[in-house]
Scaffold this motif. Structure first.
Motif: not given
Length: 204
Positions: A90-93, A106-113
């Motif tokens: 979460x901190x890296x995100x 941002x949502x795409x990156x969060x789920x992709x990670x």
């Protein structure tokens, strides 16, 4: 060796003492007798003390594990580890959001990670279980660790194989984890496959 060190000795299942070093010979202490001296959190067998091996002529033996971590201890240790890994994610995100604009992106990156969390758990678990501590933060807080069948430290390759084997334990319906209730050493399937144990500190 310090002849003034005092030892607590387990005799007939009860701690007695303290006794000084020279008194232990008169007590008839055997290699498998449990003792503890000041500063120790747990009892150890007599052969594990260098000064007792010298005094009483014992040889150091590999003590087979006798106390195994329960399912709830292991589960809580895993939850603790996942908490710290997810917190780091979460901190890296949040840091990445400095450079990523737009809610959709941002949502795409969060789920992709999300797969990175599982990868981090695999790498973290393997490295820490093969370390000198034989455990990650969660297991250390629960006073449990991963060992081979003789209670020794496992290799990095063995630790990696054990953590990969958790896929087998998770399917179907996490039966490989529930198998620990049927195993006298409380091993999950991935422990059986990797020939490992999860032990806890022995307390008397």
């Amino acid at each position: 060796m310090d002849s003034h060190t005092e030892y607590t000795v387990v005799i007939n299942g009860k701690p007695e003492g303290p006794y000084q070093l020279h008194e232990l010979k008169e007590l008839g202490v055997q290699a498998g007798t449990f003792l503890r001296k000041p500063g120790m959190d747990d009892y150890k067998e007599a052969h594990e003390f260098p000064e007792l091996r010298e005094l009483l002529g014992f040889t150091h033996q590999q003590t087979a594990p006798q106390y195994f971590a329960s399912f709830d201890q292991r589960l809580l240790a895993m939850v603790i580890d996942l908490f710290f890994i997810i917190l780091a994610y979460v901190l890296l995100l949040l840091l990445s959001f400095i450079f990523i604009k737009g809610q959709a992106a941002r949502i795409s990156v969060a789920f992709a990670g999300i797969p990175l969390i599982l990868l981090a758990k695999l790498v973290y678990g393997s490295i820490t279980e093969a370390s000198a501590q034989q455990a990650g933060i969660g297991k250390r807080l629960m006073s449990i660790k991963v060992t081979d069948l003789n209670g020794g430290r496992i290799s990095l390759a063995n630790a990696f194989g054990r953590n990969m084997g958790k896929v087998v334990s998770a399917a179907p319906f996490f039966f490989g984890y529930l198998y620990s209730f049927l195993n006298k050493k409380q091993q999950c399937f991935h422990d059986v496959l990797a020939k490992t144990l999860v032990t806890k500190e022995r307390l008397i």
